[in-house]
Design a protein around this motif. Structure first.
Motif, PDB file in Angstrom:
ATOM      1  N   SER A 186      32.432  48.418  42.447  1.00  7.46           N
ATOM      2  CA  SER A 186      32.074  47.218  43.485  1.00  7.46           C
ATOM      3  C   SER A 186      31.999  47.512  44.747  1.00  7.46           C
ATOM      4  O   SER A 186      31.540  46.967  45.521  1.00  7.46           O
ATOM      5  CB  SER A 186      33.138  46.155  43.125  1.00  7.46           C
ATOM      6  OG  SER A 186      34.358  46.732  43.142  1.00  7.46           O
ATOM      7  N   GLY A 187      32.868  48.734  44.934  1.00  7.51           N
ATOM      8  CA  GLY A 187      32.527  49.316  46.494  1.00  7.51           C
ATOM      9  C   GLY A 187      33.860  49.816  46.748  1.00  7.51           C
ATOM     10  O   GLY A 187      34.799  49.924  46.205  1.00  7.51           O
ATOM     11  N   SER A 196      34.974  54.042  45.339  1.00  4.05           N
ATOM     12  CA  SER A 196      33.452  54.256  45.028  1.00  4.05           C
ATOM     13  C   SER A 196      32.945  55.463  45.781  1.00  4.05           C
ATOM     14  O   SER A 196      32.200  56.307  45.243  1.00  4.05           O
ATOM     15  CB  SER A 196      32.747  52.990  45.696  1.00  4.05           C
ATOM     16  OG  SER A 196      31.236  53.168  45.435  1.00  4.05           O
ATOM     17  N   ALA A 235      27.099  46.572  40.687  1.00  2.00           N
ATOM     18  CA  ALA A 235      28.359  46.253  40.169  1.00  2.00           C
ATOM     19  C   ALA A 235      27.986  44.933  39.364  1.00  2.00           C
ATOM     20  O   ALA A 235      28.830  44.684  38.295  1.00  2.00           O
ATOM     21  CB  ALA A 235      29.424  45.908  41.256  1.00  2.00           C
ATOM     22  N   ARG A 239      37.703  44.679  38.171  1.00  2.00           N
ATOM     23  CA  ARG A 239      36.975  44.248  39.059  1.00  2.00           C
ATOM     24  C   ARG A 239      36.685  42.766  39.037  1.00  2.00           C
ATOM     25  O   ARG A 239      36.115  42.006  38.352  1.00  2.00           O
ATOM     26  CB  ARG A 239      35.464  44.947  38.755  1.00  2.00           C
ATOM     27  CG  ARG A 239      34.381  44.321  39.754  1.00  2.00           C
ATOM     28  CD  ARG A 239      32.879  44.965  39.625  1.00  2.00           C
ATOM     29  NE  ARG A 239      32.984  46.263  39.036  1.00  2.00           N
ATOM     30  CZ  ARG A 239      32.033  46.657  38.400  1.00  2.00           C
ATOM     31  NH1 ARG A 239      31.289  45.919  37.638  1.00  2.00           N
ATOM     32  NH2 ARG A 239      31.964  48.040  38.089  1.00  2.00           N
ATOM     33  N   PRO A 254      27.511  46.818  49.764  1.00  2.00           N
ATOM     34  CA  PRO A 254      27.723  47.671  48.774  1.00  2.00           C
ATOM     35  C   PRO A 254      26.986  48.760  48.993  1.00  2.00           C
ATOM     36  O   PRO A 254      25.811  49.151  49.524  1.00  2.00           O
ATOM     37  CB  PRO A 254      27.474  46.977  47.578  1.00  2.00           C
ATOM     38  CG  PRO A 254      26.323  46.185  47.721  1.00  2.00           C
ATOM     39  CD  PRO A 254      26.399  45.647  49.344  1.00  2.00           C
ATOM     40  N   HIS A 283      25.274  50.778  46.468  1.00  2.00           N
ATOM     41  CA  HIS A 283      24.632  50.968  45.209  1.00  2.00           C
ATOM     42  C   HIS A 283      23.299  51.310  45.527  1.00  2.00           C
ATOM     43  O   HIS A 283      22.364  51.712  44.558  1.00  2.00           O
ATOM     44  CB  HIS A 283      24.927  49.989  44.190  1.00  2.00           C
ATOM     45  CG  HIS A 283      24.369  48.705  44.521  1.00  2.00           C
ATOM     46  ND1 HIS A 283      25.276  47.732  44.768  1.00  2.00           N
ATOM     47  CD2 HIS A 283      23.063  48.319  44.762  1.00  2.00           C
ATOM     48  CE1 HIS A 283      24.402  46.689  45.022  1.00  2.00           C
ATOM     49  NE2 HIS A 283      23.116  47.004  45.247  1.00  2.00           N
ATOM     50  N   GLY A 338      22.820  50.616  51.858  1.00  2.00           N
ATOM     51  CA  GLY A 338      24.024  50.717  51.729  1.00  2.00           C
ATOM     52  C   GLY A 338      24.562  52.158  52.000  1.00  2.00           C
ATOM     53  O   GLY A 338      25.306  52.247  52.967  1.00  2.00           O
ATOM     54  N   THR A 354      35.049  49.281  54.242  1.00  2.00           N
ATOM     55  CA  THR A 354      34.330  48.455  53.692  1.00  2.00           C
ATOM     56  C   THR A 354      34.842  46.960  53.485  1.00  2.00           C
ATOM     57  O   THR A 354      36.100  47.113  52.848  1.00  2.00           O
ATOM     58  CB  THR A 354      33.890  48.941  52.290  1.00  2.00           C
ATOM     59  OG1 THR A 354      35.097  49.607  51.680  1.00  2.00           O
ATOM     60  CG2 THR A 354      33.118  50.051  52.348  1.00  2.00           C
ATOM     61  N   ILE A 370      34.609  44.600  50.840  1.00  2.00           N
ATOM     62  CA  ILE A 370      34.007  44.562  49.301  1.00  2.00           C
ATOM     63  C   ILE A 370      35.028  44.445  48.449  1.00  2.00           C
ATOM     64  O   ILE A 370      35.824  45.210  48.150  1.00  2.00           O
ATOM     65  CB  ILE A 370      32.959  45.605  49.082  1.00  2.00           C
ATOM     66  CG1 ILE A 370      31.906  45.634  50.060  1.00  2.00           C
ATOM     67  CG2 ILE A 370      32.386  44.965  47.477  1.00  2.00           C
ATOM     68  CD1 ILE A 370      30.975  46.682  49.694  1.00  2.00           C
TER      69      ILE A 370
END
Length: 416
Positions: free
Chosen positions: A90-91, A95, A114, A139, A236, A238, A242, A259, A261
């Motif tokens: 998810s961040g 991550s 995510a 999560r 995020p 991903h 980001g 972050t 998140i």
């Protein structure tokens, strides 16, 4: 300003370009040598409620050691160099550590959104040809490690599953335990990364390490991050937008990345008030809500990120009314076009031939009223099932978008 922030400001300079050419993990290790006590990664918000983990704050020295230990553990899996390893997070700091460790071990990090459900996760594993996936135990209400273990039953080529706890099921390697093992592996040169266009599990694209470094450099050409700053981001990591505006920009400068998140208003407000020179990175969707929030004096730059197609308001904020403004327009997984404010971004889209772009990295043109680009910073290509695709950085590529005009001014981009 706090004594800790002053100490960070007085630390040694960021790693040089030769370190960045080796990838993000090489930049991390270089910064750990030059400024080991600077903060590298920090989580904001109520992480304990979200994933059962306390928020993390790592210095560069600590982050490099953890990444080196994880890279050594991943190396023990005996995967062929350049294997494709998924990252389903998810961040947050974990991550980033996972991404850096996969790269440092000589493999291709493949971050995945995510929000994917079980079907999308399975499709992404298949289309990218993943042989391993790193994730998290909790999560919010979801249990990604359990979902991953279930999905793995349908993929013979998926050999290794690993997760940060809590809630790591049987058959999934504990990344927490791996991070405690002795021995640190020095990072090998990056082989690039894989992302997914518009979060579509069937559209993985490959970007070489050089192309990723060029995308970061083109982004930072407008207003470089300094080592005393932190990047506080709501995006995020991903996708290209980001990674370039967050982890990539921070490590290029030896700066701090914090972050937010998942987004939590109380946590965001508390994090925003930390007495550290800050570059605030936000998606354009929350710009209106952010306008009602007074920004502290520590916010040096407000960075608003738009995703094409997009509506732009060139004169939203006058420079004299607050922190310096940056606007980025992102074209899929191809380009992050960053300019000093919405007005300059609109002018660049209207007449790219006259825009002061870093043309050795990124060139932009209007071809038949549609935007096209070329250069190493936009050299990405669809990922084939096997092997690595070739990409000619000097070939013009159509973006699929064209400028929207109103009253002689570009007000956005639309599908061409």
């Amino acid at each position: 300003m706090s004594a800790f922030a002053v100490a960070e400001r007085n630390a040694d300079a960021a790693p040089d370009a030769s370190a960045r050419s080796g990838g993000l993990s090489a930049s991390l290790f270089a910064a750990a040598r030059s400024g080991p006590q600077r903060t590298a990664l920090r989580d904001s918000g109520d992480r304990a409620a979200w994933c059962g983990r306390p928020p993390i704050t790592w210095t560069y020295a600590a982050a490099a050691e953890i990444v080196g230990r994880l890279a050594r553990g991943i190396g023990a899996w005996r995967l062929p160099a350049g294997s494709r390893v998924g990252l389903w997070f998810s961040g947050g700091a974990e991550s980033a550590l996972a991404h850096l460790a996969v790269e440092a071990a000589g493999h291709l990090p493949c971050p995945m959104p995510a929000l994917w459900d079980a079907g999308q996760l399975s499709a992404g594993i298949a289309s990218a040809g993943l042989v391993a996936v790193l994730t998290e135990g909790r999560r919010g209400a979801r249990r990604p490690a359990e979902d991953l273990a279930q999905a793995a039953m349908g993929h013979f080529g998926l050999r290794y599953l690993a997760a940060f706890g809590p809630g790591v099921p049987d058959g999934v390697i504990s990344l927490d335990a791996m991070a405690l093992e002795r021995g640190v592996a020095e990072p090998v040169a990056s082989r690039g990364l894989v992302t997914f266009v518009a979060g579509d599990p069937g559209r993985p694209v490959y970007r070489s390490a050089a192309a990723f470094a060029a995308a970061i450099d083109a982004h930072l050409d407008v207003l470089p991050v300094t080592a005393d700053e932190r990047i506080l981001t709501l995006l995020p990591a991903h996708d290209l937008r980001g990674l370039v505006t967050g982890l990539g920009a921070a490590l290029a400068a030896g700066a701090s990345l914090e972050t937010v998140i998942p987004f939590d208003e109380a946590g965001f407000r508390a994090g925003l008030m930390r007495p550290v020179p800050t570059r605030l990175v936000v998606p354009s969707l929350i710009e209106a809500a952010l306008a009602a929030l007074p920004l502290p004096w520590t916010v040096r730059a407000l960075h608003v990120v738009h995703r094409a197609p997009a509506h732009l308001i060139p004169d939203t904020v006058a420079e004299s009314a607050g922190p310096r403004r940056l606007d980025s327009l992102v074209f899929g997984e191809d380009v992050v076009l960053t300019r000093p404010g919405g007005r300059d971004l609109a002018a660049t889209l209207a007449d790219p031939e006259r825009a002061p772009l870093p043309r050795a990295l990124l060139d932009l043109a209007l071809l038949d009223r549609g935007l096209a680009y070329r250069g190493l910073a936009c050299a990405a290509a669809p990922l084939p099932r096997g092997g690595i695709p070739d990409q000619d950085p000097q070939a013009w590529r159509r973006s699929g978008y064209g400028p929207v005009w109103a009253g002689g001014t570009v007000t956005g981009v639309e599908t061409a």
